[in-house]
Design an enzyme around this catalytic site. Structure first.
Site, PDB file in Angstrom:
ATOM      1  N   ARG A  77      -8.670 -29.388 -54.504  1.00  0.00           N
ATOM      2  CA  ARG A  77      -9.274 -28.570 -55.287  1.00  0.00           C
ATOM      3  C   ARG A  77     -10.975 -28.259 -55.324  1.00  0.00           C
ATOM      4  NH1 ARG A  77      -5.659 -27.512 -60.421  1.00  0.00           N
ATOM      5  NH2 ARG A  77      -3.939 -27.200 -58.982  1.00  0.00           N
ATOM      6  N   ARG A 113     -12.742 -24.302 -60.256  1.00  0.00           N
ATOM      7  CA  ARG A 113     -13.470 -23.808 -61.364  1.00  0.00           C
ATOM      8  C   ARG A 113     -14.793 -24.672 -61.870  1.00  0.00           C
ATOM      9  NH1 ARG A 113      -8.318 -23.739 -65.435  1.00  0.00           N
ATOM     10  NH2 ARG A 113      -8.003 -25.502 -63.760  1.00  0.00           N
ATOM     11  N   ARG A 133     -13.352 -15.227 -59.136  1.00  0.00           N
ATOM     12  CA  ARG A 133     -12.211 -15.045 -60.117  1.00  0.00           C
ATOM     13  C   ARG A 133     -12.528 -13.685 -61.181  1.00  0.00           C
ATOM     14  NH1 ARG A 133     -10.253 -19.268 -64.017  1.00  0.00           N
ATOM     15  NH2 ARG A 133     -11.903 -18.316 -65.025  1.00  0.00           N
ATOM     16  N   TYR A 171       8.864 -26.715 -61.816  1.00  0.00           N
ATOM     17  CA  TYR A 171       8.428 -25.385 -62.337  1.00  0.00           C
ATOM     18  C   TYR A 171       9.511 -24.274 -62.546  1.00  0.00           C
ATOM     19  CZ  TYR A 171       3.549 -27.262 -62.367  1.00  0.00           C
ATOM     20  OH  TYR A 171       2.335 -28.061 -62.383  1.00  0.00           O
ATOM     21  N   ASP A 210      -1.628 -21.150 -53.849  1.00  0.00           N
ATOM     22  CA  ASP A 210      -1.036 -22.086 -54.991  1.00  0.00           C
ATOM     23  C   ASP A 210       0.224 -22.326 -54.533  1.00  0.00           C
ATOM     24  OD1 ASP A 210      -1.713 -22.920 -57.961  1.00  0.00           O
ATOM     25  OD2 ASP A 210       0.224 -22.374 -57.888  1.00  0.00           O
TER      26      ASP A 210
HETATM   27  O1  CP3 Z   1      -7.378 -27.551 -53.152  1.00  0.00           O
HETATM   28  C1  CP3 Z   1      -8.059 -26.473 -53.277  1.00  0.00           C
HETATM   29  O2  CP3 Z   1      -8.988 -26.202 -53.212  1.00  0.00           O
HETATM   30  C2  CP3 Z   1      -6.908 -25.201 -52.971  1.00  0.00           C
HETATM   31  C3  CP3 Z   1      -6.248 -24.505 -53.886  1.00  0.00           C
HETATM   32  C4  CP3 Z   1      -5.039 -25.099 -54.868  1.00  0.00           C
HETATM   33  C5  CP3 Z   1      -4.926 -24.663 -55.843  1.00  0.00           C
HETATM   34  N1  CP3 Z   1      -3.687 -25.092 -56.617  1.00  0.00           N
HETATM   35  C6  CP3 Z   1      -5.628 -23.566 -56.822  1.00  0.00           C
HETATM   36  C7  CP3 Z   1      -5.571 -23.371 -58.096  1.00  0.00           C
HETATM   37  C8  CP3 Z   1      -4.147 -25.868 -54.610  1.00  0.00           C
HETATM   38  C9  CP3 Z   1      -3.927 -26.860 -53.417  1.00  0.00           C
HETATM   39  C10 CP3 Z   1      -3.254 -25.705 -55.591  1.00  0.00           C
HETATM   40  C11 CP3 Z   1      -1.936 -26.593 -55.684  1.00  0.00           C
HETATM   41  C12 CP3 Z   1      -1.367 -26.636 -56.743  1.00  0.00           C
HETATM   42  N2  CP3 Z   1      -1.006 -25.700 -57.734  1.00  0.00           N
HETATM   43  C13 CP3 Z   1      -0.611 -27.843 -57.302  1.00  0.00           C
HETATM   44  C14 CP3 Z   1      -0.681 -29.253 -56.657  1.00  0.00           C
HETATM   45  C15 CP3 Z   1      -1.755 -30.052 -56.580  1.00  0.00           C
HETATM   46  C16 CP3 Z   1      -2.069 -30.808 -57.928  1.00  0.00           C
HETATM   47  O3  CP3 Z   1      -2.844 -30.266 -58.598  1.00  0.00           O
HETATM   48  O4  CP3 Z   1      -1.348 -31.606 -58.127  1.00  0.00           O
HETATM   49  C17 CP3 Z   1       0.102 -27.765 -58.499  1.00  0.00           C
HETATM   50  C18 CP3 Z   1       0.930 -28.660 -59.406  1.00  0.00           C
HETATM   51  C19 CP3 Z   1      -0.320 -26.351 -58.960  1.00  0.00           C
HETATM   52  C20 CP3 Z   1       0.263 -25.536 -60.096  1.00  0.00           C
HETATM   53  C21 CP3 Z   1      -0.908 -25.028 -60.874  1.00  0.00           C
HETATM   54  N3  CP3 Z   1      -1.679 -23.884 -60.471  1.00  0.00           N
HETATM   55  C22 CP3 Z   1      -1.749 -25.792 -61.745  1.00  0.00           C
HETATM   56  C23 CP3 Z   1      -1.397 -26.986 -62.419  1.00  0.00           C
HETATM   57  C24 CP3 Z   1      -2.898 -25.044 -62.090  1.00  0.00           C
HETATM   58  C25 CP3 Z   1      -3.880 -25.297 -63.107  1.00  0.00           C
HETATM   59  C26 CP3 Z   1      -3.576 -24.692 -64.301  1.00  0.00           C
HETATM   60  C27 CP3 Z   1      -4.970 -25.220 -65.282  1.00  0.00           C
HETATM   61  O5  CP3 Z   1      -5.351 -24.153 -66.108  1.00  0.00           O
HETATM   62  O6  CP3 Z   1      -5.450 -26.304 -65.141  1.00  0.00           O
HETATM   63  C28 CP3 Z   1      -2.702 -23.683 -61.232  1.00  0.00           C
HETATM   64  C29 CP3 Z   1      -3.657 -22.784 -61.156  1.00  0.00           C
HETATM   65  C30 CP3 Z   1      -4.712 -22.899 -60.153  1.00  0.00           C
HETATM   66  N4  CP3 Z   1      -4.628 -23.155 -58.774  1.00  0.00           N
HETATM   67  C31 CP3 Z   1      -6.238 -22.976 -60.301  1.00  0.00           C
HETATM   68  C32 CP3 Z   1      -6.689 -23.093 -59.240  1.00  0.00           C
HETATM   69  C33 CP3 Z   1      -8.203 -23.267 -58.624  1.00  0.00           C
HETATM   70  C34 CP3 Z   1      -7.155 -22.638 -61.700  1.00  0.00           C
HETATM   71  C35 CP3 Z   1      -6.628 -21.181 -62.238  1.00  0.00           C
HETATM   72  C36 CP3 Z   1      -7.752 -20.415 -62.337  1.00  0.00           C
HETATM   73  O7  CP3 Z   1      -8.830 -20.307 -61.601  1.00  0.00           O
HETATM   74  O8  CP3 Z   1      -7.900 -19.868 -63.645  1.00  0.00           O
END
Ligand code: CP3
Length: 347
Positions: free
Chosen positions: A23, A27, A36, A150, A73
């Site tokens: 990540r 954020r 974003r 999911y 994602d």
């Molecule tokens: O690592 C990186 O920089 C690449 C980007 C990346 C994102 N999601 C961006 C993201 C990667 C590799 C993921 C994978 C992902 N997504 C996983 C596996 C990794 C882990 O953390 O275990 C999972 C379980 C998801 C599903 C998902 N999507 C979640 C749990 C969330 C966050 C929810 C929250 O509000 O905390 C997302 C959304 C997401 N994916 C965000 C980002 C930067 C945040 C959304 C935003 O910017 O509003």
């Protein structure tokens, strides 16, 4: 090119331990939040290759990282299957049409990566171009079990009771779902590699929620199916695969035998203990507790040193956190961590 990351995945010697952060585009960075906002939503950001490219490169402009990771994602696959992804600020990802019946699961098809997920492949191609060979690009996908969680639940959950109940009540239907998702993930990863991804990572974020027999049957088996598919299609020889099964440290030996190049580790195991168990069959990636980034610079340096010492002076370590960096981290603290890896691991 800076190839420390790829060399470490191949367990070859390096001048210092390579480092990237799960990540790393996210954020905690004000420039990410600004892009974003311009995109209007997280999903638009993922679906606009120019903007996905922009945020992928943001952490590399700030820090001397050894790899870039595609901004996307894991839920792009369920979205391409027609489940309807949205991510609300604060409440996490949501799928509008979860699949909970055999009938719904039987209607699912394997998305065509180059057409249905073209925006991802376009982002990979654009990022490779804009990186100018500076560092390698990592592509990724979710594991079949984690995506099924999911797809069935429709949103995040602390227990994922619905997918577990389906696995227990109607294993055949669960296997149908996992098989179609595994075939989708394998094709998606192969397409990312063809578009230019130089390493691939599978996030099995919820594998560790499963009891041992269920982990083997419903998670590990499909991780191995993906690893094998990438080998058969000649992807794995050039593009190493990293498997990250969070909370599944009791299965490290089996994961190491799945056909992957490296294992990602969470922070609940010492790197040295993990290395002792898998020998030099695979490289290891990890594994500081993300909460370390809330401590003082001295404590951060201390924890970096502890992790490097635990792994020891062997080839095959990629430094990372044990899970994603959280939105509340001060970006300067990440700078401290990366500088400490550079200083303390120099050979
Ligand atoms: O690592 C990186 O920089 C690449 C980007 C990346 C994102 N999601 C961006 C993201 C990667 C590799 C993921 C994978 C992902 N997504 C996983 C596996 C990794 C882990 O953390 O275990 C999972 C379980 C998801 C599903 C998902 N999507 C979640 C749990 C969330 C966050 C929810 C929250 O509000 O905390 C997302 C959304 C997401 N994916 C965000 C980002 C930067 C945040 C959304 C935003 O910017 O509003």
């Amino acid at each position: 090119m800076n190839d420390r990351f790829l060399r470490a995945l191949g367990r070859q010697p390096v001048d210092r331990t390579p480092v990237w952060i799960m990540r790393q585009a996210g954020r905690y960075l004000p420039e990410y939040r600004a892009t974003r906002a311009r995109a209007g939503s997280f999903v638009n950001l993922c679906k606009t290759p120019e903007l996905a490219c922009e945020v992928t490169l943001q952490p590399l402009a700030r820090y001397p990282l050894d790899a870039a990771i595609l901004f996307s994602d894991i839920l792009t696959i369920p979205d391409a299957m027609g489940l309807g992804l949205s991510v609300e600020e604060g409440s996490g990802p949501r799928l509008a049409k979860p699949v909970r019946t055999r009938g719904a699961i039987e209607k699912l098809g394997v998305p065509d990566a180059e057409t249905d997920l073209r925006y991802v492949m376009d982002a990979v191609r654009l990022i490779r171009r804009e990186l100018h060979g500076k560092v390698p690009l990592i592509g990724f996908a979710g594991s079949p079990w984690t995506l099924a969680c999911y797809m069935i639940e429709g949103e995040g959950s602390s227990s994922f009771a619905r997918p577990k109940a389906l696995a227990l009540d109607d294993a055949a239907t669960m296997h149908k779902l996992l098989d179609i998702v595994a075939r989708s993930v394998a094709a998606y990863l192969a397409a990312q590699a063809a578009a230019g991804a130089q390493a691939l990572m599978v996030f099995d974020t919820w594998g560790g929620l499963l009891a041992p027999d269920m982990f083997r049957e419903f998670s590990l088996r499909y991780l191995a199916q993906i690893a094998q598919s990438l080998q058969i299609h000649n992807v794995a020889r050039h593009v190493p695969l990293i498997l990250f099964s969070k909370g599944a440290n009791s299965h490290l030996e089996a994961l190491a035998d799945s056909g992957c190049a490296a294992l990602g580790l969470d922070w609940t195991i010492a790197l040295g203990d993990a290395r002792m168990r898998v020998g030099n069959r695979v490289a290891l990636q990890g594994n500081l507790d993300p909460a370390v980034l809330h401590a003082s610079p001295d404590a951060i340096r201390g924890e970096v040193k502890r992790a490097l010492d635990s792994f020891g002076p062997h080839p095959g370590h990629v430094f990372n956190l044990g899970h994603g960096i959280t939105p509340d981290v001060d970006p300067e603290k990440l700078g401290v961590l990366i500088e400490a890896v550079h200083e303390l691991s120099a050979r």
